[in-house]
Scaffold this motif. Sequence first.
Motif, PDB file in Angstrom:
ATOM      1  N   TYR A   1       0.815  -1.443  -0.264  1.00  0.00           N
ATOM      2  CA  TYR A   1       0.114  -0.379  -0.040  1.00  0.00           C
ATOM      3  C   TYR A   1       0.818   0.785  -0.127  1.00  0.00           C
ATOM      4  CZ  TYR A   1      -4.088  -3.437   0.969  1.00  0.00           C
ATOM      5  OH  TYR A   1      -5.382  -3.942   0.839  1.00  0.00           O
ATOM      6  N   LEU A   2       1.684   1.264   0.387  1.00  0.00           N
ATOM      7  CA  LEU A   2       2.600   2.373   0.327  1.00  0.00           C
ATOM      8  C   LEU A   2       3.276   2.477  -0.935  1.00  0.00           C
ATOM      9  CD1 LEU A   2       3.795   3.611   3.280  1.00  0.00           C
ATOM     10  CD2 LEU A   2       6.168   2.541   2.531  1.00  0.00           C
ATOM     11  N   ASN A   3       3.794   1.534  -1.715  1.00  0.00           N
ATOM     12  CA  ASN A   3       4.060   2.010  -2.747  1.00  0.00           C
ATOM     13  C   ASN A   3       3.222   2.487  -3.904  1.00  0.00           C
ATOM     14  OD1 ASN A   3       6.920   1.185  -2.234  1.00  0.00           O
ATOM     15  ND2 ASN A   3       6.308  -1.280  -2.910  1.00  0.00           N
ATOM     16  N   ILE A   4       1.559   1.913  -3.386  1.00  0.00           N
ATOM     17  CA  ILE A   4       0.952   2.513  -4.857  1.00  0.00           C
ATOM     18  C   ILE A   4       0.272   3.672  -4.875  1.00  0.00           C
ATOM     19  CG2 ILE A   4      -0.067  -0.614  -5.398  1.00  0.00           C
ATOM     20  CD1 ILE A   4      -2.101   0.797  -3.446  1.00  0.00           C
ATOM     21  N   GLY A   5       0.530   4.324  -3.486  1.00  0.00           N
ATOM     22  CA  GLY A   5      -0.378   6.543  -3.040  1.00  0.00           C
ATOM     23  C   GLY A   5      -1.603   5.709  -2.595  1.00  0.00           C
ATOM     24  N   GLY A   6      -1.843   7.681  -3.012  1.00  0.00           N
ATOM     25  CA  GLY A   6      -3.307   7.614  -3.062  1.00  0.00           C
ATOM     26  C   GLY A   6      -4.421   7.747  -1.628  1.00  0.00           C
ATOM     27  N   MET A   7      -5.128   7.915  -2.251  1.00  0.00           N
ATOM     28  CA  MET A   7      -5.948   7.666  -0.451  1.00  0.00           C
ATOM     29  C   MET A   7      -6.433   6.624   0.111  1.00  0.00           C
ATOM     30  SD  MET A   7      -6.349   9.881   2.329  1.00  0.00           S
ATOM     31  CE  MET A   7      -6.115  11.618   1.418  1.00  0.00           C
ATOM     32  N   VAL A   8      -5.980   5.803  -0.766  1.00  0.00           N
ATOM     33  CA  VAL A   8      -6.883   4.441  -0.400  1.00  0.00           C
ATOM     34  C   VAL A   8      -5.833   3.495  -0.030  1.00  0.00           C
ATOM     35  CG1 VAL A   8      -8.009   2.147  -1.590  1.00  0.00           C
ATOM     36  CG2 VAL A   8      -8.157   4.392  -2.249  1.00  0.00           C
ATOM     37  N   ALA A   9      -3.810   3.557  -0.136  1.00  0.00           N
ATOM     38  CA  ALA A   9      -3.165   3.365   0.219  1.00  0.00           C
ATOM     39  C   ALA A   9      -3.249   3.786   1.689  1.00  0.00           C
ATOM     40  CB  ALA A   9      -2.043   3.775  -0.420  1.00  0.00           C
ATOM     41  N   VAL A  10      -3.337   5.527   1.983  1.00  0.00           N
ATOM     42  CA  VAL A  10      -3.187   5.814   2.812  1.00  0.00           C
ATOM     43  C   VAL A  10      -4.301   5.337   4.343  1.00  0.00           C
ATOM     44  CG1 VAL A  10      -3.933   8.013   5.091  1.00  0.00           C
ATOM     45  CG2 VAL A  10      -1.877   7.563   2.285  1.00  0.00           C
ATOM     46  N   ILE A  11      -5.468   5.055   3.565  1.00  0.00           N
ATOM     47  CA  ILE A  11      -6.560   4.490   4.637  1.00  0.00           C
ATOM     48  C   ILE A  11      -6.002   2.681   4.412  1.00  0.00           C
ATOM     49  CG2 ILE A  11      -9.175   3.774   4.808  1.00  0.00           C
ATOM     50  CD1 ILE A  11     -10.039   6.179   3.157  1.00  0.00           C
ATOM     51  N   ALA A  12      -6.018   2.132   3.695  1.00  0.00           N
ATOM     52  CA  ALA A  12      -5.788   0.629   3.707  1.00  0.00           C
ATOM     53  C   ALA A  12      -3.977   0.795   4.852  1.00  0.00           C
ATOM     54  CB  ALA A  12      -5.550   0.375   2.595  1.00  0.00           C
ATOM     55  N   GLY A  13      -3.114   1.458   4.686  1.00  0.00           N
ATOM     56  CA  GLY A  13      -1.967   1.090   5.563  1.00  0.00           C
ATOM     57  C   GLY A  13      -2.522   1.675   7.010  1.00  0.00           C
ATOM     58  N   GLY A  14      -2.730   2.538   6.935  1.00  0.00           N
ATOM     59  CA  GLY A  14      -3.774   3.106   8.553  1.00  0.00           C
ATOM     60  C   GLY A  14      -4.231   2.087   9.212  1.00  0.00           C
ATOM     61  N   ILE A  15      -4.817   0.940   8.189  1.00  0.00           N
ATOM     62  CA  ILE A  15      -5.301  -0.469   9.202  1.00  0.00           C
ATOM     63  C   ILE A  15      -4.741  -1.360   9.581  1.00  0.00           C
ATOM     64  CG2 ILE A  15      -7.046  -2.335   8.346  1.00  0.00           C
ATOM     65  CD1 ILE A  15      -9.101   0.031   6.470  1.00  0.00           C
ATOM     66  N   VAL A  16      -3.624  -1.372   7.841  1.00  0.00           N
ATOM     67  CA  VAL A  16      -3.053  -2.896   8.848  1.00  0.00           C
ATOM     68  C   VAL A  16      -1.606  -2.172   9.232  1.00  0.00           C
ATOM     69  CG1 VAL A  16      -1.056  -3.721   7.563  1.00  0.00           C
ATOM     70  CG2 VAL A  16      -2.448  -3.199   6.432  1.00  0.00           C
ATOM     71  N   LEU A  17      -1.863  -0.532  10.388  1.00  0.00           N
ATOM     72  CA  LEU A  17      -1.197  -0.189  11.506  1.00  0.00           C
ATOM     73  C   LEU A  17      -1.808  -0.863  12.371  1.00  0.00           C
ATOM     74  CD1 LEU A  17       1.644   0.721  11.692  1.00  0.00           C
ATOM     75  CD2 LEU A  17       0.409   3.101  11.795  1.00  0.00           C
ATOM     76  N   PHE A  18      -3.006  -0.957  12.723  1.00  0.00           N
ATOM     77  CA  PHE A  18      -3.864  -0.598  13.634  1.00  0.00           C
ATOM     78  C   PHE A  18      -3.790  -2.377  13.628  1.00  0.00           C
ATOM     79  CE2 PHE A  18      -8.340  -0.982  15.294  1.00  0.00           C
ATOM     80  CZ  PHE A  18      -7.839  -1.262  16.750  1.00  0.00           C
ATOM     81  N   ALA A  19      -4.439  -3.325  13.337  1.00  0.00           N
ATOM     82  CA  ALA A  19      -4.045  -4.401  12.693  1.00  0.00           C
ATOM     83  C   ALA A  19      -2.713  -4.647  13.967  1.00  0.00           C
ATOM     84  CB  ALA A  19      -4.181  -5.011  11.696  1.00  0.00           C
ATOM     85  N   ALA A  20      -1.645  -4.053  13.321  1.00  0.00           N
ATOM     86  CA  ALA A  20      -0.598  -4.782  13.376  1.00  0.00           C
ATOM     87  C   ALA A  20      -0.707  -4.261  15.175  1.00  0.00           C
ATOM     88  CB  ALA A  20       0.635  -4.015  13.066  1.00  0.00           C
ATOM     89  N   VAL A  21      -1.134  -3.214  15.566  1.00  0.00           N
ATOM     90  CA  VAL A  21      -1.383  -2.794  16.679  1.00  0.00           C
ATOM     91  C   VAL A  21      -1.398  -3.829  17.841  1.00  0.00           C
ATOM     92  CG1 VAL A  21      -1.735  -1.063  18.856  1.00  0.00           C
ATOM     93  CG2 VAL A  21      -0.189  -0.183  16.790  1.00  0.00           C
TER      94      VAL A  21
END
Length: 267
Positions: free
Chosen positions: A137-157
């Motif tokens: 998600y970091l590589n594809i960029g865009g708002m969708v990537a930011v949201i998806a990356g945030g979800i992944v980060l929250f899942a990791a926490v």
Amino acid sequence: MGLFGTNYNKEGKGVSKDEREKRRIFAFFDEYGRKFGALIKANILYFLTILPTIVGVILTGSEYKVAGIILLIIGLFTFGPLTSAFTYIIRNYVMQSHVFLFSDFKEQFKINYKISLPLGIIDIIFPMVLIIAFKYYLNIGGMVAVIAGGIVLFAAVIFLIINFYAYPMIVTFNLKLRHILKNALLFAIVKFPVNLFILIIDGAIIYYFAMQFLSFNILGFIISLVGFSLFALSFVAFVTVFTVWKYIEDAMIEEDEEEESVFKDSI
């Protein structure tokens, strides 16, 4: 927010919140100081037993990837049971119970092998999946990537916090793994502010020694080796178990005792 949990010691009505905070902090350092030597021994034992898994993680990102994969495969079958055995030792130190380090470690490894094996496998594989997803998600960029990356980060926490509770429950209760994970998830969410605070403390310690290792100089390597082999693992575990054990005790152990008391009274 309580630093190491709510109501670790029961105080009278005249005790202020700040005073309770100080007492919990003093209680932590008092217990840690008295168990410092024993915790070093436990740290060394745990570090040596999971060292193949650690080396495997390091080698998978190098030219010795095959050797790293082999070591990780070994780790899949040992990491969970070893961590449960280590958690049992730490939990007993927190509870001020007597510990026979080597015999208890060996016994708990065997007793909890079956139930902790799947959790150990998850602990190794799931972070890899999250890292791959986050990089994608970091590589594809865009708002969708930011949201998806945030979800992944929250899942990791949440995943990391679940481990705070799962291993202490494994070595304490005779429950199926799915029930342990369900309870651990509830604790992770309900006590999220305190859990996040402890995760930051734990993460800062691990991050510091990991960065020393990645500095690729002799001094950094020595600091990292000494830190991980003698101090970091047991300190992180003690901070975590000291914090979560009161929640587990209040929610699960006292409830079990009340139910048992009601049952006896009805006989």
